[in-house]
Design a protein around this motif. Structure first.
Motif, short mmCIF file in Angstrom:
data_model
loop_
_atom_site.label_atom_id
_atom_site.label_comp_id
_atom_site.label_asym_id
_atom_site.label_seq_id
_atom_site.Cartn_x
_atom_site.Cartn_y
_atom_site.Cartn_z
N GLN A 83 -0.36 -56.40 -5.99
CA GLN A 83 0.22 -55.04 -5.25
C GLN A 83 1.24 -54.35 -5.93
O GLN A 83 1.89 -54.80 -6.39
CB GLN A 83 0.61 -55.70 -3.86
N ASN A 85 4.08 -51.44 -5.32
CA ASN A 85 4.96 -50.97 -4.49
C ASN A 85 5.52 -49.78 -4.92
O ASN A 85 6.13 -49.60 -6.11
CB ASN A 85 6.09 -51.92 -4.00
N THR A 90 2.59 -45.77 0.36
CA THR A 90 1.95 -46.81 0.83
C THR A 90 1.75 -47.74 -0.48
O THR A 90 1.14 -47.24 -1.16
CB THR A 90 0.47 -46.41 1.48
N PRO A 91 1.99 -48.86 -0.27
CA PRO A 91 1.69 -49.95 -1.31
C PRO A 91 0.14 -49.89 -1.62
O PRO A 91 -0.81 -49.75 -0.69
CB PRO A 91 1.99 -51.22 -0.87
N ARG A 93 -3.07 -51.78 -3.11
CA ARG A 93 -3.37 -53.27 -3.17
C ARG A 93 -4.71 -53.68 -3.66
O ARG A 93 -5.70 -52.76 -3.51
CB ARG A 93 -3.10 -53.95 -1.73
N ASP A 99 -6.25 -56.07 4.58
CA ASP A 99 -5.38 -55.53 5.18
C ASP A 99 -4.05 -56.08 5.25
O ASP A 99 -3.09 -55.62 5.74
CB ASP A 99 -5.77 -55.24 6.59
N THR A 100 -3.80 -57.04 4.24
CA THR A 100 -2.44 -57.81 4.13
C THR A 100 -1.56 -57.20 3.31
O THR A 100 -2.06 -56.76 2.26
CB THR A 100 -2.63 -59.18 3.87
N VAL A 101 -0.13 -57.04 3.88
CA VAL A 101 0.69 -56.51 2.75
C VAL A 101 1.61 -57.64 2.36
O VAL A 101 2.15 -58.28 3.27
CB VAL A 101 1.35 -55.44 3.37
N ASP A 103 4.80 -59.13 1.53
CA ASP A 103 6.33 -58.95 1.97
C ASP A 103 7.01 -59.82 1.15
O ASP A 103 7.59 -60.97 1.62
CB ASP A 103 6.60 -58.94 3.40
#
Length: 455
Positions: A83, A85, A90-91, A93, A99-101, A103
């Motif tokens: 990922q 950042n 928007t990150p 990926r 669709d997971t970010v 964190d």
């Protein structure tokens, strides 16, 4: 207190083996865990570098024209994730995150083996490695962060597989070491077993001392025992010398007294000669008691000794047609000096020969782990109330048969003392033949001789 050397060695070896294997387990576990975690950290750092190398600036934004080619990054929940950042954007990926970010900026994010822990696209935990980077210089410099991750289950499964194998290996090692410790203990105590066998030979009279047997560590003990045996042999020689001196010292005065008694009237002469004979017998008894206190023991076959004694005494009763019966198992033996046992049984058989009318029976059997020897006759016997007195020195029965003197009562007392010196017991009872029965009970093997005060 633990009295067994073998048990002490076993406990000591067990504790040492457990401590060593525990240290090995902890050390190997830590080394392997660090190694695996380091390998994953290096892989994630490489992935971060690969992603960072592809970052470009277009229209004032950070873009990634070409993603890394690892197939696991293209499959949803493929096991490898990245990922990017960007500030205010928007990150970017990998497809594997779907669709997971990730964190990973949370201050309270959990850690595991040096990695931050986050939730993966399939809800399973993933371990991530994060690195902040700068693209460009001066006023055009752009800040961004790249995060690379992998499924935690991979690391946990690798560690679990390793720990399972290492447990089996350490268990097998423990078994081998325990067997080696047991063998070492057995071999280490073997010299003591040999010393015990040598002690049995010394006790039975086959050996004079322990010689130089045994390892160096027990040589001081062996030397001390040899000194004790030498002192015992010296005491034996001195006792025999004193006994011989006493015998010679009494012989002449008793002979003189016997000669002087010949000049006395018949009644007084008979009493004097009887007393002289009594003194002589008591002196012999004291010499015998002194010898019993110091002499070595030897194994005696009971049947052989019994048959010899009967063959000696049978002519004494031939004129009265006394029948002798011997019933002894040839395998019965006692750890008793042959001379002591011969005197003990000889006195009993001689007493039976004196009082028997037609039959005398000598028998021996093993009962409840003890050897029971009986001498019975069909004579007048001894009344129950007189039996204790009959076993004392000078005691005799009032039931003398016609033609027999009552005797001085030393025979039974001597036999009782000899039996007691060997830890045996002697008792008087009613014989199945009708007369007196004397029973001697020895422990199987005879047991240890108990030295007695000859006085």
């Amino acid at each position: 207190m633990i009295r067994s050397l073998r048990l002490r060695l076993a406990i000591g070896a067990s504790v040492a083996i457990c401590l060593v294997l525990l240290v090995v387990w902890l050390s190997l576990s830590r080394l392997f865990t660090d190694y695996v975690a380091g390998r994953y950290r290096a892989e994630m750092a490489t992935l971060v570098d690969t992603v960072a190398a592809q970052v470009r600036v277009r229209n004032g934004e950070l873009v990634l024209p070409r993603a890394p080619a690892d197939p696991r990054l293209s499959l949803p929940a493929g096991g490898r994730y990245w990922q990017l950042n960007r500030d205010g954007g928007t990150p970017l990926r990998s497809r594997s995150l779907w669709d997971t970010v990730i964190d990973a900026d949370r201050p309270s994010a959990p850690h595991h083996l040096g990695f931050l822990e986050a939730e993966g696209p399939d809800g399973a935990p993933i371990l991530v490695y994060r690195q902040a980077l700068t693209l460009g210089e001066g006023a055009d410099a752009r800040q961004f962060a790249v995060t690379a991750g992998f499924a935690r289950s991979e690391l946990d499964d690798a560690l679990s597989a390793f720990h399972g194998r290492i447990r089996l290996m350490l268990l097998a090692t423990a078994v081998v070491l325990a067997g080696a410790a047991f063998l070492q203990g057995a071999l280490g105590l073997l010299p003591l077993v040999r010393l015990r066998e040598r002690a049995a030979r010394v006790r039975s009279g086959e050996e004079k001392d322990f010689g130089l047997a045994g390892p160096r560590e027990v040589q001081p003990l062996v030397s001390e025992i040899n000194l004790l045996l030498a002192e015992r042999a010296t005491a034996l020689a001195q006792a025999r010398a004193r006994a011989s001196d006493l015998a010679h010292g009494l012989k002449t005065p008793l002979t003189v007294l016997a000669q002087l008694a010949e000049g006395l009237p018949k009644h007084q002469r008979d009493i004097a000669l009887e007393q002289v004979d009594l003194v002589r017998q008591r002196a012999d008894r004291q010499l015998q008691a002194a010898r019993m206190g110091v002499e070595r023991m030897a194994t005696t076959l009971l049947a052989d000794l019994g048959n010899k004694l009967v063959s000696v005494l049978r002519p004494v009763t031939a004129e009265r047609d006394v029948v002798w019966e011997v019933d002894i198992d040839p395998s019965i033996s006692l750890d008793v000096d042959p001379a002591d046992l011969a005197e003990c049984l000889g006195n009993l058989l001689d007493n039976a020969a004196k009082w028997a009318r037609a039959r005398i029976r000598l028998s021996a059997e093993v009962v409840d782990g003890r050897v029971r020897i009986t001498v019975g006759d069909d004579g007048p016997g001894v009344a129950e109330g007189d039996r204790e007195q009959a076993m004392r020195r000078g005691g005799h029965s009032a039931n003398a048969a016609p033609g027999h003197a009552s005797g001085n009562g030393l025979g039974l007392a001597i036999s009782a003392d000899i039996a007691e010196a060997y830890g045996a017991t002697m008792s008087l009872g009613q014989s199945a033949l009708g007369g007196l029965e004397v029973a001697l009970i020895f422990d199987v093997g005879g047991g240890s001789r108990r030295p007695r005060d000859p006085t």
